[in-house]
Design an enzyme around this catalytic site. Sequence first.
Site, PDB file in Angstrom:
ATOM      1  N   LEU A 157       1.322  -0.948   0.043  1.00 47.09           N
ATOM      2  CA  LEU A 157      -0.020   0.079  -0.234  1.00 47.09           C
ATOM      3  C   LEU A 157       0.613   1.008  -0.038  1.00 47.09           C
ATOM      4  O   LEU A 157       1.658   1.797   0.936  1.00 47.09           O
ATOM      5  CB  LEU A 157      -0.741   0.314   1.302  1.00 47.09           C
ATOM      6  CG  LEU A 157      -1.493  -1.405   1.631  1.00 47.09           C
ATOM      7  CD1 LEU A 157      -2.415  -0.975   2.615  1.00 47.09           C
ATOM      8  CD2 LEU A 157      -2.634  -1.690   0.374  1.00 47.09           C
ATOM      9  N   ASN A 198      -0.558  -3.892  15.660  1.00 53.27           N
ATOM     10  CA  ASN A 198      -0.608  -4.040  14.259  1.00 53.27           C
ATOM     11  C   ASN A 198      -0.245  -3.067  13.751  1.00 53.27           C
ATOM     12  O   ASN A 198       0.167  -2.463  13.486  1.00 53.27           O
ATOM     13  CB  ASN A 198      -1.622  -3.616  14.226  1.00 53.27           C
ATOM     14  CG  ASN A 198      -1.913  -4.370  12.712  1.00 53.27           C
ATOM     15  OD1 ASN A 198      -1.463  -4.935  11.836  1.00 53.27           O
ATOM     16  ND2 ASN A 198      -3.436  -3.009  12.117  1.00 53.27           N
ATOM     17  N   THR A 225      -7.458   1.802   4.218  1.00 51.87           N
ATOM     18  CA  THR A 225      -6.253   0.280   4.115  1.00 51.87           C
ATOM     19  C   THR A 225      -7.024  -0.439   3.646  1.00 51.87           C
ATOM     20  O   THR A 225      -7.257  -1.082   2.421  1.00 51.87           O
ATOM     21  CB  THR A 225      -5.830   0.162   4.874  1.00 51.87           C
ATOM     22  OG1 THR A 225      -6.722  -0.137   5.741  1.00 51.87           O
ATOM     23  CG2 THR A 225      -4.317   0.930   5.092  1.00 51.87           C
ATOM     24  N   GLY A 246      -0.933   6.655  -0.232  1.00 49.70           N
ATOM     25  CA  GLY A 246      -1.261   7.625   1.197  1.00 49.70           C
ATOM     26  C   GLY A 246      -1.038   8.956   0.727  1.00 49.70           C
ATOM     27  O   GLY A 246      -0.244   8.927  -0.138  1.00 49.70           O
ATOM     28  N   HIS A 248      29.789  26.002   3.994  1.00 51.78           N
ATOM     29  CA  HIS A 248      30.981  26.472   5.072  1.00 51.78           C
ATOM     30  C   HIS A 248      30.232  26.758   5.999  1.00 51.78           C
ATOM     31  O   HIS A 248      29.202  27.473   6.104  1.00 51.78           O
ATOM     32  CB  HIS A 248      31.254  27.952   4.793  1.00 51.78           C
ATOM     33  CG  HIS A 248      31.102  27.784   3.620  1.00 51.78           C
ATOM     34  ND1 HIS A 248      31.428  28.328   2.256  1.00 51.78           N
ATOM     35  CD2 HIS A 248      29.868  29.030   3.228  1.00 51.78           C
ATOM     36  CE1 HIS A 248      30.164  29.673   1.318  1.00 51.78           C
ATOM     37  NE2 HIS A 248      29.742  29.556   2.182  1.00 51.78           N
ATOM     38  N   GLY A 300      -3.351   0.360  16.514  1.00 49.67           N
ATOM     39  CA  GLY A 300      -3.960  -0.197  16.530  1.00 49.67           C
ATOM     40  C   GLY A 300      -3.528  -1.645  17.651  1.00 49.67           C
ATOM     41  O   GLY A 300      -3.038  -2.233  17.344  1.00 49.67           O
ATOM     42  N   GLU A 344      -8.410   0.561  17.668  1.00 46.48           N
ATOM     43  CA  GLU A 344      -8.087   1.572  16.974  1.00 46.48           C
ATOM     44  C   GLU A 344      -7.455   2.742  17.688  1.00 46.48           C
ATOM     45  O   GLU A 344      -8.533   3.711  18.739  1.00 46.48           O
ATOM     46  CB  GLU A 344      -8.576   1.959  15.653  1.00 46.48           C
ATOM     47  CG  GLU A 344      -8.798   1.092  14.505  1.00 46.48           C
ATOM     48  CD  GLU A 344      -7.091   0.968  13.798  1.00 46.48           C
ATOM     49  OE1 GLU A 344      -6.099   1.901  14.212  1.00 46.48           O
ATOM     50  OE2 GLU A 344      -6.652   0.281  13.413  1.00 46.48           O
ATOM     51  N   GLN A 401      -5.062   3.989  -6.601  1.00 45.51           N
ATOM     52  CA  GLN A 401      -7.015   3.551  -5.832  1.00 45.51           C
ATOM     53  C   GLN A 401      -7.215   5.377  -6.174  1.00 45.51           C
ATOM     54  O   GLN A 401      -6.932   6.548  -6.170  1.00 45.51           O
ATOM     55  CB  GLN A 401      -6.551   3.820  -4.571  1.00 45.51           C
ATOM     56  CG  GLN A 401      -7.090   4.077  -2.890  1.00 45.51           C
ATOM     57  CD  GLN A 401      -6.738   3.538  -2.163  1.00 45.51           C
ATOM     58  OE1 GLN A 401      -5.792   3.950  -1.702  1.00 45.51           O
ATOM     59  NE2 GLN A 401      -8.299   3.345  -1.286  1.00 45.51           N
TER      60      GLN A 401
HETATM   61  P1  TTP Z   1      -1.874   5.557   6.545  1.00 47.10           P
HETATM   62  O1  TTP Z   1       0.202   6.188   7.516  1.00 47.10           O
HETATM   63  O2  TTP Z   1      -2.472   5.720   8.087  1.00 47.10           O
HETATM   64  O3  TTP Z   1      -1.708   6.792   5.670  1.00 47.10           O
HETATM   65  P2  TTP Z   1      -0.792   7.970   5.036  1.00 47.10           P
HETATM   66  O4  TTP Z   1       0.553   7.102   4.587  1.00 47.10           O
HETATM   67  O5  TTP Z   1      -1.428   9.019   3.713  1.00 47.10           O
HETATM   68  O6  TTP Z   1      -0.402   9.089   5.986  1.00 47.10           O
HETATM   69  P3  TTP Z   1      -0.980  10.278   7.134  1.00 47.10           P
HETATM   70  O7  TTP Z   1      -2.027   8.893   8.465  1.00 47.10           O
HETATM   71  O8  TTP Z   1       0.471  10.816   7.789  1.00 47.10           O
HETATM   72  O9  TTP Z   1      -1.659  10.876   6.120  1.00 47.10           O
HETATM   73  O10 TTP Z   1      -1.848   4.294   6.192  1.00 47.10           O
HETATM   74  C1  TTP Z   1      -1.045   3.581   6.281  1.00 47.10           C
HETATM   75  C2  TTP Z   1      -0.474   2.853   4.863  1.00 47.10           C
HETATM   76  O11 TTP Z   1      -1.229   2.818   3.583  1.00 47.10           O
HETATM   77  C3  TTP Z   1       0.387   3.727   3.930  1.00 47.10           C
HETATM   78  O12 TTP Z   1       1.561   2.898   3.058  1.00 47.10           O
HETATM   79  C4  TTP Z   1      -0.531   4.259   2.921  1.00 47.10           C
HETATM   80  C5  TTP Z   1      -1.432   3.150   2.571  1.00 47.10           C
HETATM   81  N1  TTP Z   1      -2.748   3.866   2.583  1.00 47.10           N
HETATM   82  C6  TTP Z   1      -3.310   3.684   0.973  1.00 47.10           C
HETATM   83  O13 TTP Z   1      -2.891   3.221   0.325  1.00 47.10           O
HETATM   84  N2  TTP Z   1      -4.547   4.288   0.493  1.00 47.10           N
HETATM   85  C7  TTP Z   1      -5.348   4.856   1.586  1.00 47.10           C
HETATM   86  O14 TTP Z   1      -6.747   5.655   1.374  1.00 47.10           O
HETATM   87  C8  TTP Z   1      -4.729   4.827   3.302  1.00 47.10           C
HETATM   88  C9  TTP Z   1      -5.048   5.654   3.918  1.00 47.10           C
HETATM   89  C10 TTP Z   1      -3.425   4.494   3.236  1.00 47.10           C
END
Ligand code: TTP
Length: 413
Positions: free
Chosen positions: A6, A169, A85, A9, A320, A142, A156, A79
């Site tokens: 993933l 988690n 997630t 984000g 420097h 989580g 959570e 996405q």
């Molecule tokens: P998060 O760490 O919850 O989200 P983020 O990476 O965007 O960070 P922030 O909360 O600072 O805005 O996400 C966990 C992982 O999941 C991360 O690798 C990004 C990914 N993710 C997605 O792929 N799609 C999504 O819709 C979300 C929310 C997260």
Amino acid sequence: MKAIILSAGEGTRMRPLTLTKPKTMLPVAGKPIIQYNIEALKDSGITDILLIVKYKEEMVKDYFKDGNDFGVNISYKTQEELVGTANAIGYGQDFVDDTFIVLNGDIILDNELLTDIIKEYSKFKVDTLMVLTEVENPSNFGVVEIENDLIKNIVEKPKKGEAPSNLVNTGIYIFNRDIFSKIAKTNKSSRGEYEITDSLSMQIQDNKVVRGFKTDKKWIDVGRPWELIEINELLLSRIKTNIKGKIENGAHIHGEIFLDEGSIIRSGVYIEGSVYIGKNCDIGPNCYIRGNSYFGDNVNVGNAVEIKNSLIMENTNINHLSYVGDSVIGSNCNIAAGTNVANLRFDNDTVKTTIKNQKIDSGRRKFGTILGDSVQTGINSSFSPGVKVGHNSSIGSDVLLYNDVDHNKVVLV
Ligand code: TTP
């Protein structure tokens, strides 16, 4: 087995660094964060990888392309909306087989951990295997309630003192296809996201077997700027000396150092490794580079500069009379003579920094500054601990910076 990573984000907590790069593409110890995960998958025998992307996805695709240069097959799904997630994992439905691995792209883990969990999964017939680790303060994660290694409940981000355990988690799972039927039924959480932990709770209610796998192997979730400094420390502790560039007579090198092609360390430089220096860097003469410092390609560091425990990204000049400690300096920055970063408070307390308008304790006694890309500093500018500056901003001569500065700003005395 195939894998989904993933990486869609926005990484809002990592701003300003993520205003110009996706979080998973931030470079640490010579590679983007997500590359460590791709390599860990490859080392455990998984070569078919789907990256879920969206935010600044071109940067991810341009770098990894079809994965061939990295010894894996990479495909991509965008996405449509960043709505959580569970929604992101749902994009892998047509890609995966019966069982598959899922990782958050913004974690750094011990490479052996993936091999361990694949072995564990083959021993037990479960629907989901979720990797857990023990942390001191679980309220940012989580948190699971567990009985005989079976997960009974997931909470959570519980309030302080209300967490059912210290086991959290890690964002690493092995699933079978049952998870897709649960994802389809998952509703938005109070955070307004479709969360994979809610899909897992549905599996538990449906009497599916959701097993926890506790690990004490290294795992760091990279969400906030100082966590980049922490993973840099970890990843640099793994490097071995490899000198591809040139070291002039009169330079002193201690500890492990990786020096890439075209780079030069000039006379009078004193290096205490572990230090990683990318391609075509010019270091010295007469500077002091202390442990856990990382320099991207084309960085210049000059006379009477001291750098400690910091990440200096590509094309940046610190020519420097400056001190940079426990900091992250973005790409294409120009740090003028006499720029100084304070990384320790007078009262020795841990350094706080502002994230999403809230003061957050970094838990670090030593924490300097975070500069986005293309920041310029003027001579004799000073930065107090935990202060951040957005990309393209200029901090004028003699400025004493106590508060964060947005991007595209000019701050003068
Ligand atoms: P998060 O760490 O919850 O989200 P983020 O990476 O965007 O960070 P922030 O909360 O600072 O805005 O996400 C966990 C992982 O999941 C991360 O690798 C990004 C990914 N993710 C997605 O792929 N799609 C999504 O819709 C979300 C929310 C997260």
